[in-house]
Scaffold this active site. Structure first.
Site, PDB file in Angstrom:
ATOM      1  CG  ASN A 159      21.233  31.385 -52.367  1.00  0.00           C
ATOM      2  OD1 ASN A 159      20.088  30.988 -52.444  1.00  0.00           O
ATOM      3  ND2 ASN A 159      21.914  31.834 -53.427  1.00  0.00           N
ATOM      4  CG  ASP A 212      26.272  38.167 -55.295  1.00  0.00           C
ATOM      5  OD1 ASP A 212      25.756  38.388 -56.408  1.00  0.00           O
ATOM      6  OD2 ASP A 212      25.726  38.488 -54.223  1.00  0.00           O
ATOM      7  CE  LYS A 248      35.053  13.743 -50.069  1.00  0.00           C
ATOM      8  NZ  LYS A 248      34.827  12.591 -49.214  1.00  0.00           N
ATOM      9  CG  PHE A 281      12.892  39.526 -56.439  1.00  0.00           C
ATOM     10  CD1 PHE A 281      12.226  39.564 -57.654  1.00  0.00           C
ATOM     11  CD2 PHE A 281      12.173  39.220 -55.290  1.00  0.00           C
ATOM     12  CE1 PHE A 281      10.858  39.306 -57.720  1.00  0.00           C
ATOM     13  CE2 PHE A 281      10.823  38.970 -55.342  1.00  0.00           C
ATOM     14  CZ  PHE A 281      10.155  39.007 -56.555  1.00  0.00           C
ATOM     15  CE  LYS A 286      21.183  44.956 -53.887  1.00  0.00           C
ATOM     16  NZ  LYS A 286      20.636  43.838 -53.117  1.00  0.00           N
ATOM     17  CE  LYS A 336      22.378  44.240 -59.626  1.00  0.00           C
ATOM     18  NZ  LYS A 336      22.575  42.807 -59.446  1.00  0.00           N
TER      19      LYS A 336
HETATM   20  N1  CTP Z   1      21.588  39.151 -59.789  1.00  0.00           N
HETATM   21  C1  CTP Z   1      22.088  38.878 -61.038  1.00  0.00           C
HETATM   22  N2  CTP Z   1      23.336  38.345 -61.188  1.00  0.00           N
HETATM   23  C2  CTP Z   1      24.096  38.093 -60.118  1.00  0.00           C
HETATM   24  C3  CTP Z   1      23.618  38.395 -58.814  1.00  0.00           C
HETATM   25  C4  CTP Z   1      22.352  38.913 -58.694  1.00  0.00           C
HETATM   26  O1  CTP Z   1      21.390  39.123 -62.032  1.00  0.00           O
HETATM   27  N3  CTP Z   1      25.293  37.558 -60.289  1.00  0.00           N
HETATM   28  C5  CTP Z   1      20.229  39.710 -59.693  1.00  0.00           C
HETATM   29  C6  CTP Z   1      19.313  38.977 -58.745  1.00  0.00           C
HETATM   30  O2  CTP Z   1      18.608  37.944 -59.436  1.00  0.00           O
HETATM   31  C7  CTP Z   1      18.396  40.060 -58.259  1.00  0.00           C
HETATM   32  C8  CTP Z   1      19.266  41.318 -58.297  1.00  0.00           C
HETATM   33  O3  CTP Z   1      20.364  40.995 -59.155  1.00  0.00           O
HETATM   34  O4  CTP Z   1      17.304  40.252 -59.121  1.00  0.00           O
HETATM   35  C9  CTP Z   1      19.791  41.741 -56.979  1.00  0.00           C
HETATM   36  O5  CTP Z   1      20.446  40.668 -56.357  1.00  0.00           O
HETATM   37  P1  CTP Z   1      21.064  40.807 -54.878  1.00  0.00           P
HETATM   38  O6  CTP Z   1      21.771  39.531 -54.574  1.00  0.00           O
HETATM   39  O7  CTP Z   1      20.010  41.304 -53.943  1.00  0.00           O
HETATM   40  O8  CTP Z   1      22.056  41.990 -55.059  1.00  0.00           O
HETATM   41  P2  CTP Z   1      23.459  42.077 -55.685  1.00  0.00           P
HETATM   42  O9  CTP Z   1      23.353  42.904 -56.925  1.00  0.00           O
HETATM   43  O10 CTP Z   1      24.042  40.720 -55.839  1.00  0.00           O
HETATM   44  O11 CTP Z   1      24.228  42.915 -54.603  1.00  0.00           O
HETATM   45  P3  CTP Z   1      24.565  42.538 -53.054  1.00  0.00           P
HETATM   46  O12 CTP Z   1      24.770  41.052 -53.031  1.00  0.00           O
HETATM   47  O13 CTP Z   1      25.776  43.325 -52.790  1.00  0.00           O
HETATM   48  O14 CTP Z   1      23.376  42.980 -52.248  1.00  0.00           O
END
Ligand code: CTP
Length: 412
Positions: free
Chosen positions: A211, A280, A290, A327, A341, A345
């Site tokens: 990303n 994610d 490859k 975050f 979240k 969490k």
């Molecule tokens: N995070 C994590 N592990 C993952 C994905 C995210 O610990 N596999 C943490 C990120 O570092 C951040 C928080 O979860 O502190 C929220 O991440 P975000 O990407 O905003 O949300 P998600 O929980 O992934 O949900 P969505 O993508 O559906 O918004």
């Protein structure tokens, strides 16, 4: 750029060829707003003119204790009292030897002996002199008396030798000075773990999913915590930012790597700040070779599976006293989505930002954070990422210190 307004720094310059580099250091210190007083040894004044330092600092540069135009009898005491920090850079073998043995036969050694503040010493000399057991003993003696030694850099020395003994670049010395003076040590004794940057999930040996995270926000938080005296571990995905000084950096690539490092750090962590943009999804079975185009135009897909949610795991394995800040980056319903979240969490705080808001997206040097806890939501104005890191850390401290005031042992 550091703000050291209101701080008085004595810069001691002794007589080595590296004395010229002290001019750049004096200039950098002057830009921080600090009140900089340069004291030179007589030998240093043979390498560089006191006028250079006077011009750069707007303060008189003192060279000789017996300078007739000067109130030398009281000056070394008043400078010693006024100094918040003394930095000797460059420090020759001679000044190190004198300082280690309490000799005070010129203005610099007299001020050092009379001052109670912290002292930094940056040895700069020929490698053989630096490695001489006498110098090593003298440096160890300084350490024993509480002086901090800035390690010499290695490279080609003025004498033509290659080895250790170079004065580090002024910006390196500035980091040592800033660590001492830039912040109150409000987080001293606490261990802070920060995650930063993106992760990369391999499709094949050439391609990956990632990303736009630059890591700037996480690095700024790690630096803020370090300046406040915390013992900081920075778990960083692949970014192109200079490491945060005085911070343990653990470099990772994938979400799985980041997960193992968080697991490793967690038992020793007091505050966890998960600012990383963890992927994610990852390709279910990355190809060992490859993937070829194969000359076909037909659409093809890469099957994905979810990565482990690190914070979810933390929520189920957190120890007593741990503070967790997540975050959240959203493109809609910022507060509502981030709050869910926070709850799912089991976070103490979540710092949310809306990708659609100008100045809050990826890759910019600013951010607009909304700091959400169970009982509050505060939208901070547009700030640099450094300012946002400081504001977020302030809010974490507010909660932690309030909590500490209410621990049972404090209630008599
Ligand atoms: N995070 C994590 N592990 C993952 C994905 C995210 O610990 N596999 C943490 C990120 O570092 C951040 C928080 O979860 O502190 C929220 O991440 P975000 O990407 O905003 O949300 P998600 O929980 O992934 O949900 P969505 O993508 O559906 O918004």
């Amino acid at each position: 750029m550091y703000d050291l307004k209101g701080k008085c720094i004595v810069l001691g310059v002794s007589g080595g060829i590296a004395a010229y580099k002290a001019a750049a250091l004096a200039s950098a210190l002057n830009k921080t707003g600090a009140d900089v007083h340069v004291i030179m040894t007589e030998n240093a004044a043979r390498f560089i003119s006191p006028l250079t330092f006077e011009t750069l600092t707007s303060n008189r540069c003192v060279v000789d204790m017996f300078d007739r135009g000067y109130k030398y009898d009281v000056e070394h005491i008043s400078l010693a009292k006024a100094a918040d920090l003394i930095v000797i850079a460059p420090a020759t073998a001679n000044i190190i030897a004198k300082t280690a043995h309490g000799i005070a036969d010129d203005m610099l050694t007299s001020v050092v002996l009379a001052a109670k503040c912290k002292k930094l010493v940056s040895p700069s000399m020929n490698t053989a002199m630096l490695e001489n057991p006498v110098t090593i003993d003298n440096i160890n003696t300084l350490r024993k008396y509480g002086f901090e030694i800035i390690p010499s850099a290695a490279g080609r020395l003025a004498c033509g030798d290659i080895g250790s003994g170079k004065l580090p670049e002024p910006d390196v010395i500035l980091e040592y000075i800033a660590r001492e003076l830039a912040r109150e040590k409000t987080l001293s004794g606490l261990k802070v773990t920060v995650t930063a940057g993106p992760t990369q999930e391999a499709i094949d040996p050439v391609r990956f999913i990632t990303n736009h995270s630059s890591g700037k926000m996480g690095y700024a938080i790690a630096k803020e915590a370090m300046l406040r005296g915390a013992d900081v571990t920075l778990i960083s995905g692949p970014v192109s930012i200079d490491p945060v000084p005085f911070t343990e950096i653990r470099r990772v690539v994938t979400a799985a790597d980041m997960f193992s490092e968080v697991k490793r750090a967690l038992p020793h962590t007091d505050i966890l700040i998960m600012s990383a943009a963890v992927a994610d999804f990852r390709p279910s079975s990355p190809s060992a070779d490859k993937i070829k185009k194969s000359g076909s135009d037909s659409p093809f897909s890469v099957p994905l599976k979810h990565t482990d949610d690190i914070l979810k795991w933390v929520s189920e394995n957190r120890h007593e006293g741990l503070f967790v800040c997540g975050f959240s980056m959203e493109t809609r319903d910022l507060e509502e989505n981030s709050r869910s979240k926070l709850t799912s969490k089991k976070l103490d705080m979540i710092a949310a930002n809306d990708l659609r808001e100008e100045g809050a997206g990826f890759g910019v040097d600013t951010n607009i954070l909304t700091v959400i806890t169970k009982s509050s939501a505060e939208k901070l104005p547009l700030m640099s990422k450094e300012e946002a890191a400081a504001a977020l850390t302030d809010r974490i401290e507010d909660i932690i210190f309030q909590r500490q005031r209410h621990t049972p042992q404090d209630v008599v």
